[in-house]
Scaffold this active site. Structure first.
Site, short mmCIF file in Angstrom:
data_model
loop_
_atom_site.label_atom_id
_atom_site.label_comp_id
_atom_site.label_asym_id
_atom_site.label_seq_id
_atom_site.Cartn_x
_atom_site.Cartn_y
_atom_site.Cartn_z
N ASP A 24 -6.66 2.00 1.87
CA ASP A 24 -5.75 0.52 3.19
C ASP A 24 -6.49 -0.09 3.96
O ASP A 24 -6.14 -1.76 3.37
CB ASP A 24 -5.55 1.29 4.62
CG ASP A 24 -4.23 2.80 4.78
OD1 ASP A 24 -3.70 2.63 4.68
OD2 ASP A 24 -5.00 3.60 5.24
N LYS B 33 0.92 -1.49 -0.18
CA LYS B 33 0.03 -0.03 0.02
C LYS B 33 0.86 1.35 -0.09
O LYS B 33 1.99 1.34 1.01
CB LYS B 33 -0.86 -0.36 1.43
CG LYS B 33 -1.77 1.57 1.15
CD LYS B 33 -2.62 1.86 0.67
CE LYS B 33 -2.61 3.18 1.23
NZ LYS B 33 -2.44 4.21 2.25
N LYS C 284 -5.59 2.36 8.61
CA LYS C 284 -4.60 1.62 8.63
C LYS C 284 -4.49 0.20 9.70
O LYS C 284 -3.99 -1.05 9.37
CB LYS C 284 -3.44 2.02 8.70
CG LYS C 284 -2.35 3.16 7.21
CD LYS C 284 -1.10 3.35 8.17
CE LYS C 284 -2.19 5.03 7.09
NZ LYS C 284 -2.14 4.84 5.50
N GLY D 66 -5.05 10.95 -1.24
CA GLY D 66 -5.29 11.62 -0.18
C GLY D 66 -4.88 13.07 -0.44
O GLY D 66 -5.97 13.85 -0.83
N GLY E 123 0.95 8.57 2.04
CA GLY E 123 2.10 9.16 2.98
C GLY E 123 2.71 10.25 2.17
O GLY E 123 2.68 10.45 1.03
P1 ADP Z 1 -2.11 8.15 4.46
O1 ADP Z 1 -1.89 8.57 3.29
O2 ADP Z 1 -0.33 7.23 4.52
O3 ADP Z 1 -3.01 6.86 4.33
P2 ADP Z 1 -3.20 9.20 6.55
O4 ADP Z 1 -2.87 10.65 7.30
O5 ADP Z 1 -4.40 8.87 6.31
O6 ADP Z 1 -1.32 8.38 5.92
O7 ADP Z 1 -3.03 8.21 8.25
C1 ADP Z 1 -1.27 8.10 9.07
C2 ADP Z 1 -1.87 9.51 10.02
O8 ADP Z 1 -2.18 8.38 11.48
C3 ADP Z 1 0.02 9.82 10.52
O9 ADP Z 1 0.22 10.63 9.62
C4 ADP Z 1 -0.79 10.17 12.10
O10 ADP Z 1 -0.67 12.18 11.56
C5 ADP Z 1 -2.12 9.89 12.00
N1 ADP Z 1 -1.82 9.03 13.71
C6 ADP Z 1 -2.64 8.90 14.32
N2 ADP Z 1 -3.70 8.35 15.19
C7 ADP Z 1 -1.60 7.60 14.67
C8 ADP Z 1 -0.58 7.08 15.62
N3 ADP Z 1 -1.30 6.44 17.17
N4 ADP Z 1 0.41 6.46 15.44
C9 ADP Z 1 0.57 7.14 14.24
N5 ADP Z 1 0.22 7.31 13.03
C10 ADP Z 1 -1.01 7.98 13.59
MG MG Z 2 -5.47 7.03 5.32
#
Ligand code: ADP
Ligand code: MG
Length: 287
Positions: A185, A29, A244, A65, A32
């Site tokens: 995810d 996947k 995730k 996203g 980010g």
């Molecule tokens: P992606 O584009 O990879 O799907 P997302 O922004 O959807 O990324 O998800 C990742 C984000 O989740 C991280 O950048 C962080 O800000 C947030 N997050 C919230 N809770 C946690 C946690 N417990 N551990 C790590 N990241 C977290």
């Molecule tokens: Mg995401």
């Protein structure tokens, strides 16, 4: 000379892993930071091609996203999220599909092909790969956010068996042909289980699962699905990390050996995780 020895050793360190995984499938996947920085995108593409060349049936699922948000900003549209899921009205659905299927997907395909892979772009709509329905939420109407009803892996398997690298965007349709935006995810987790993959590796812009989301030094390097579920229900996991971590649980409960959350900001994080003794990020195991 010393340096050459080190390089040879690194290659040899990879040998048992290559032997273990050749002929098996791994779902990657891609999201980010690894997704937004062109240099990082190129490195991930190289890693994916290397996996394919050592006989691993790699399947890439991508998010996008940030790119959807960027486009919505340009169109003066508001982005709204509920527990890491984008609230998707009809206009947002149109933008999401344009950006994911029209822009992000072909860009990844080109990058992989530019470094010697044979990538084929698909959305979940192609060959009815992802059948979905509207996701119900206790927190109001999420619009066209899809919940996966069934994954048909036939076209993906046909491609991987022929040596291609399927690159999938997380758009699906219901039986009436209505499009849905599904969290990438979630797609990756369910697809890994449906394919009987040995691993799900999720690249994001955090080190992994953090005990305290505000403190990068609180990385949890390993946990079981039960522990992951306990953290989720205790509200310790927030925003994008919710789908995730849920996808890791889903994959592992569905028979995938291990699910990994790794830092896509680290160059070649994918190779480091798969082919060296030092695991990075968070690994979710059955027990
Ligand atoms: P992606 O584009 O990879 O799907 P997302 O922004 O959807 O990324 O998800 C990742 C984000 O989740 C991280 O950048 C962080 O800000 C947030 N997050 C919230 N809770 C946690 C946690 N417990 N551990 C790590 N990241 C977290
Ligand atoms: Mg995401």
């Amino acid at each position: 000379m010393e340096d050459l020895h080190k390089r040879a050793e690194t290659l040899i360190e990879a040998l048992p892993y290559i032997q273990q995984w050749t002929g098996k499938s791994i779902v990657v996947k891609y999201g980010g930071a690894a997704m937004t920085d062109p240099e990082m995108q190129g490195r991930v593409a190289q890693d994916v091609v290397l996996l394919r060349y050592v006989g691993i049936e790699v399947v890439v699922v991508h998010g996008g996203g940030n790119r959807i948000t960027e486009m919505m900003d340009r169109l003066d549209m508001e982005s709204e999220f509920v527990d890491g899921l984008r609230v998707t009205d009809a206009d947002t659905m149109q933008v999401a599909q344009m950006v994911l299927v029209g822009e992000v997907n072909p860009q990844l395909v080109s990058l992989i092909n530019a470094v010697g892979g044979r990538a084929v772009g698909l959305s979940g709509k192609d060959a009815n790969t992802i059948l979905c329905c509207k996701k119900q939420s206790t927190q109001g109407d999420l619009g066209f956010v899809g919940e996966i009803v069934r994954i048909d892996t036939e076209v993906i398997r046909a491609l991987t068996e022929a040596g291609y690298i399927p690159v999938i965007s997380s758009i699906g349709a219901d039986t009436d042909g209505q499009s849905y935006n599904i969290n990438a995810d979630t797609v990756a987790g369910e697809l890994a289980a449906a394919l009987g993959a040995c691993k799900l590796v999720t690249l994001s812009d955090v080190r992994g699962l953090l005990a305290d989301p505000a403190d990068p030094d609180t990385l949890i390097s390993e946990l079981t699905v039960n522990e992951a579920e306990a953290l989720l229900s205790a509200g310790k996991v927030r925003e994008g990390m919710i789908p995730k971590l849920e996808s890791c649980v889903q994959a592992v409960r569905g028979g995938v050996d291990h699910a990994h959350l790794i830092d896509g900001r680290i160059p070649h994080a994918l190779l480091m995780e798969l082919f060296t003794d030092a695991g990075i990020g968070t690994m979710v195991n059955l027990e």
